[in-house]
Design a protein around this motif. Sequence first.
Motif, PDB file in Angstrom:
ATOM      1  N   TYR A  68       0.812  -1.221   0.000  1.00 15.68           N
ATOM      2  CA  TYR A  68       0.000   0.000   0.000  1.00 15.68           C
ATOM      3  C   TYR A  68       0.844   1.270   0.000  1.00 15.68           C
ATOM      4  O   TYR A  68       0.329   2.360   0.236  1.00 15.68           O
ATOM      5  N   HIS A  69       2.156   1.130  -0.198  1.00 19.04           N
ATOM      6  CA  HIS A  69       3.055   2.299  -0.253  1.00 19.04           C
ATOM      7  C   HIS A  69       4.053   2.070  -1.385  1.00 19.04           C
ATOM      8  O   HIS A  69       5.256   1.973  -1.166  1.00 19.04           O
ATOM      9  N   LYS A  70       3.518   2.020  -2.601  1.00 24.04           N
ATOM     10  CA  LYS A  70       4.354   1.598  -3.716  1.00 24.04           C
ATOM     11  C   LYS A  70       5.335   2.660  -4.187  1.00 24.04           C
ATOM     12  O   LYS A  70       6.322   2.347  -4.838  1.00 24.04           O
ATOM     13  N   ASP A  71       5.058   3.915  -3.899  1.00 25.13           N
ATOM     14  CA  ASP A  71       5.879   4.994  -4.461  1.00 25.13           C
ATOM     15  C   ASP A  71       6.754   5.670  -3.421  1.00 25.13           C
ATOM     16  O   ASP A  71       7.067   6.845  -3.556  1.00 25.13           O
ATOM     17  N   ARG A  72       7.131   4.964  -2.394  1.00 23.46           N
ATOM     18  CA  ARG A  72       7.889   5.664  -1.362  1.00 23.46           C
ATOM     19  C   ARG A  72       9.287   6.033  -1.864  1.00 23.46           C
ATOM     20  O   ARG A  72       9.938   5.252  -2.562  1.00 23.46           O
ATOM     21  N   THR A  73       9.694   7.224  -1.465  1.00 23.88           N
ATOM     22  CA  THR A  73      10.942   7.804  -1.978  1.00 23.88           C
ATOM     23  C   THR A  73      11.768   8.348  -0.818  1.00 23.88           C
ATOM     24  O   THR A  73      11.235   8.994   0.084  1.00 23.88           O
ATOM     25  N   LEU A  74      13.060   8.058  -0.851  1.00 25.32           N
ATOM     26  CA  LEU A  74      13.969   8.578   0.172  1.00 25.32           C
ATOM     27  C   LEU A  74      14.680   9.820  -0.353  1.00 25.32           C
ATOM     28  O   LEU A  74      14.973   9.924  -1.550  1.00 25.32           O
ATOM     29  N   PHE A  75      14.947  10.742   0.548  1.00 27.88           N
ATOM     30  CA  PHE A  75      15.552  12.023   0.190  1.00 27.88           C
ATOM     31  C   PHE A  75      16.762  12.240   1.092  1.00 27.88           C
ATOM     32  O   PHE A  75      16.625  12.393   2.306  1.00 27.88           O
ATOM     33  N   PHE A  76      17.936  12.187   0.490  1.00 26.98           N
ATOM     34  CA  PHE A  76      19.179  12.392   1.242  1.00 26.98           C
ATOM     35  C   PHE A  76      19.778  13.756   0.874  1.00 26.98           C
ATOM     36  O   PHE A  76      19.838  14.111  -0.307  1.00 26.98           O
ATOM     37  N   GLN A  77      20.222  14.484   1.888  1.00 29.17           N
ATOM     38  CA  GLN A  77      20.955  15.728   1.662  1.00 29.17           C
ATOM     39  C   GLN A  77      22.408  15.482   2.055  1.00 29.17           C
ATOM     40  O   GLN A  77      22.683  15.156   3.204  1.00 29.17           O
ATOM     41  N   GLU A  78      23.303  15.604   1.109  1.00 27.77           N
ATOM     42  CA  GLU A  78      24.710  15.315   1.391  1.00 27.77           C
ATOM     43  C   GLU A  78      25.560  16.545   1.107  1.00 27.77           C
ATOM     44  O   GLU A  78      25.273  17.313   0.181  1.00 27.77           O
ATOM     45  N   GLU A  79      26.600  16.709   1.915  1.00 26.61           N
ATOM     46  CA  GLU A  79      27.557  17.787   1.656  1.00 26.61           C
ATOM     47  C   GLU A  79      28.936  17.338   2.122  1.00 26.61           C
ATOM     48  O   GLU A  79      29.059  16.408   2.937  1.00 26.61           O
ATOM     49  N   ASP A  80      29.978  17.934   1.582  1.00 28.85           N
ATOM     50  CA  ASP A  80      31.326  17.597   2.023  1.00 28.85           C
ATOM     51  C   ASP A  80      32.028  18.830   2.584  1.00 28.85           C
ATOM     52  O   ASP A  80      31.471  19.947   2.545  1.00 28.85           O
TER      53      ASP A  80
END
Lengths: 353, 279
Positions: free
Chosen positions: B90-102
């Motif tokens: 029931y959650h087919k479109d789940r998307t992860l959002f990572f913010q990366e910096e160096d």
Amino acid sequence: MKNRNLIYSLVFAFVGSTFMMASCEEELIGPEKANTPTNNFELFWKTFDEHYGLFEVKNIDWKAIHDQFRSKINDQITDEELYSVLSDMLVLLNDNHLNLYPTNGTLPVFPGGVLSYRNGKLEILKVQDDYDLEVDKTYTSGYQQLTENIGYGKLPNNLAYVNIKGTDGLKQVENQMEKIMADIADTQGVVLDIRGFYGGYDPVSQYLAGCFASSRKLYMTTRKRNGPAHGDFTEIMEWYVTPKTAKPYTKSVIMLTSRFTQSAGETFALAMKQFDHIITLGDTTAGSFSDNPNFELYNSWMFSVSVGDYRAPDGISYEGTGLLPDKYAKTAKSDLLNGKDIVLEKAIQLLNQ
Amino acid sequence: MKLKWIFAALLLTSVTTFAQNYEIRPWMPLENRIGLALGIGSVTYLDKNSSPLVYQSKPKNLRLFYNLESNTFLFSVDFDMRVGSNIPKYHKDRTLFFQEEDYKGNSEDKKFPAGGSFLAGRISLGAYYKISSTQESTFKVAVGGRIMNELFYPQGWNTGGMFNALSLSSEALTQHRFDNHHQVTASLRIPLVAQLTRLPYDNTVAAPEKNQVNGFFRNAKWVGPSKFLAPAMTLGYNYQINSHWGTGLNYELAWYNIQTPQPMKAMSQSLLANLHHQF
């Protein structure tokens, strides 16, 4: 014609059976509970209550934290508000191993990250600014990246530089470490850099530590939650480090650590600290030893939970505090930007003395 | 999906026509049969050891099978593999959002789907006694047992749904012949005892000097139906093309009710088209 009718009937029966069973799926599998902020908050709290392994070690009153935040939760709050409450709860646990992964594509993954006290306040260090492997490679000659996570090169005055930033498959590590140990056997000393060792699989760390072990030693005990009560734990497992490879390295080793040395990197550091020929130089490690599997909420967000209670052989837990270096040193961001690694230079200096 | 159904129907229709020219041989002769089956299916599960979410995979299915039949016994060996993606139903479109910096000031936002994969494998060996009937009977029954090792190996952000079961089941088979070409089969299988391996309550495998596979299997223990209940039924249709070749469709439904370390329920369905050779 008769046969074809039979076949079509059977195909129809197959399709019908599939649809019939699909309609029974919810009865056979079970329903999901309603996806509401209240249910998600309660499940988040309950999962920690029944799985987190460090309540006793850190003397945390988890019920009080529930009561502190419960008043901020109702079924009308937004995803942003729920995210704020859950991440605030994680910070109170002072645990680098706790991450929150929203899955709506707009809220960023909350890194329990690397925690540090600065000016009396707990801060999350998001960027490692005291180490860069690319800078360190410039100090070496013939640097080779033998696996995704293990590389080595030569330093002046017959010294070697070995860098470990994670764990690969055990067989692959065994094969490559045999080569490295044979190649560095005749050096006068080794700089072993684990400032970027962010984690992996503890038994591989155990093997890697064995490559520098002079004898068999107990270095860690672990137990993990096995029930809902805060005191429900498995039997204690003892972890020994044993000399590995044909030529384990027992001459002088300077091991470089940082606040980003964590998880399997930290259990590796704990094993290495059992030996007198190994000196640690750098910053305190992260203070997050335990395994941290992911769990999920009804809204499909994920979060990691430290399920273990890992301790040094003397029974002390370094969770939340980390392992102190024998000698403190830190490379500044400005040094790195100028292509200099002060900690590595100090390690070379110590080995040359 | 529709194309697959049409393909299966066309396959059966074509072989029906093709077979008219071949000599008909007695049904259920003493023989070896080896075959290959391809198909589709679905696996749905809810593993409360790590998640409150229902996961679903629609894997592709490959099966190799071998049957050996004597006057009174029937033996079978099956190798079965399923591979597919795996997502919360029931959650087919789940998307992860990572913010990366160096440390140099470079930053990057990364978004990607939080998907996973599903792999299942099964090896089984069955032996059955054919309840007395004549070669000309149109309805036959066999009873026996099956030793089977089945692995569910979902991979992704969550460890739920994983188990390995080496089980001993009782099983009953029936076959009904419509004529010299057409027959249907059905079976019911119920495991009596199993050596079940699940992730422990803590959902981890690490143990001193053990790789991940050995770390997982150190949790194996023998259980009965109260901890591992997994009835399964099959329905099959076989078409005898000629004296050496046949084809068919097989549907299988299995339900799993696992009660250790915390409850997991799963439902597995598959539909396979097969081609087999007799000798």
